[in-house]
Design a protein around this motif. Structure first.
Motif, PDB file in Angstrom:
ATOM      1  N   GLN A  76      -2.516   1.360  -4.151  1.00  0.00           N
ATOM      2  CA  GLN A  76      -1.868   0.110  -3.729  1.00  0.00           C
ATOM      3  C   GLN A  76      -0.869  -0.333  -4.796  1.00  0.00           C
TER       4      GLN A  76
ATOM      5  N   ARG B 215       0.851  -1.190   0.000  1.00  0.00           N
ATOM      6  CA  ARG B 215       0.000   0.000   0.000  1.00  0.00           C
ATOM      7  C   ARG B 215       0.883   1.234   0.000  1.00  0.00           C
ATOM      8  N   LEU B 216       0.372   2.376  -0.437  1.00  0.00           N
ATOM      9  CA  LEU B 216       1.132   3.596  -0.251  1.00  0.00           C
ATOM     10  C   LEU B 216       0.181   4.754  -0.035  1.00  0.00           C
ATOM     11  N   VAL B 217       0.699   5.744   0.648  1.00  0.00           N
ATOM     12  CA  VAL B 217      -0.117   6.932   0.910  1.00  0.00           C
ATOM     13  C   VAL B 217       0.537   8.077   0.164  1.00  0.00           C
ATOM     14  N   ALA B 218      -0.257   8.781  -0.637  1.00  0.00           N
ATOM     15  CA  ALA B 218       0.294   9.916  -1.379  1.00  0.00           C
ATOM     16  C   ALA B 218      -0.692  11.054  -1.227  1.00  0.00           C
ATOM     17  N   THR B 219      -0.173  12.247  -0.961  1.00  0.00           N
ATOM     18  CA  THR B 219      -1.105  13.380  -0.873  1.00  0.00           C
ATOM     19  C   THR B 219      -1.281  13.914  -2.288  1.00  0.00           C
TER      20      THR B 219
ATOM     21  N   ARG C 248      -7.782   5.036  -2.746  1.00  0.00           N
ATOM     22  CA  ARG C 248      -6.528   4.634  -2.087  1.00  0.00           C
ATOM     23  C   ARG C 248      -5.556   4.181  -3.177  1.00  0.00           C
TER      24      ARG C 248
END
Lengths: 102, 99
Positions: free
Chosen positions: B26, B9-13, B24
């Protein structure tokens, strides 16, 4: 359009709404002699094809959307026909009753 | 659509991109008909209830944006379109064989 071999089936209980209730098959693009020629992908089946069938596949969004009558649909790969026979250079190279013929 | 396995998973603004609320990201490895890696891993947009380890199918190109609910004119080029519970190929269920 592509010629493809149906190699499997997909059961996907959780999907985007467009795909609800639609049958999905795994198709391997092949050349007229049955040799693999592209990335195996998942297609929406419209004709009741099954594993082992040689089929005609549309692989382009606009046509896919027209086929499913879904103007905003996320659809690209749709099976649209069974291939009965392929003739190349005057010779039958595929016949659905006998498979690939040399 | 292609088969794939979600591997992370990754979080990106993405504040500068409207229309991506609730989407989301992934990390996904496309798979071939034998369940083996096919091509490079990529970042896919996800709105379905799937996560790392799951076998999925995904769509790319313009259709990836169309696969998102609501606003569909967003710069997305790959979206997960389904969670694959069973993948029957050559008499085997590759979804269970932990390919």
């Amino acid at each position: 359009m592509l010629i493809a071999q149906v190699v499997g089936t997909v059961v996907a209980p959780v999907q985007i709404p467009l795909l609800e209730g639609r049958s999905l098959l795994v198709v391997r693009p092949v050349d007229p002699h049955g040799k693999p020629t592209g990335k195996t992908r998942v297609a929406i089946d419209r004709i009741g094809a099954g594993e082992g069938d040689r089929v005609l596949v549309i692989d382009e969004g606009n046509s896919g959307r027209q086929l499913l009558d879904a103007p905003q649909g996320a659809v690209k790969t749709v099976i649209v026909g069974f291939i009965d026979a392929i003739e190349l250079g005057g010779r039958i190279v595929f016949d659905h009753r006998r498979g690939d013929i040399g | 659509m292609y088969l794939g396995r979600i591997t992370g998973r990754l979080v990106a603004t993405t504040r500068t991109t409207p229309g991506l609320e609730g989407v989301r990201f992934q990390w996904l490895q496309p798979l071939d008909e034998k369940g083996k890696p096919m091509g490079r891993q990529l970042v896919a947009a996800v709105t379905l209830d799937v996560g790392p380890g799951d076998l999925v199918h995904f769509i790319d190109g313009r259709e990836a944006a169309l696969a998102l609910p609501g606003e569909t004119f967003v710069p997305i080029d790959a979206t997960v379109t389904g969670y694959v519970e069973q993948l029957a190929i050559g008499g085997r269920d590759l979804a269970r064989d932990e390919c």
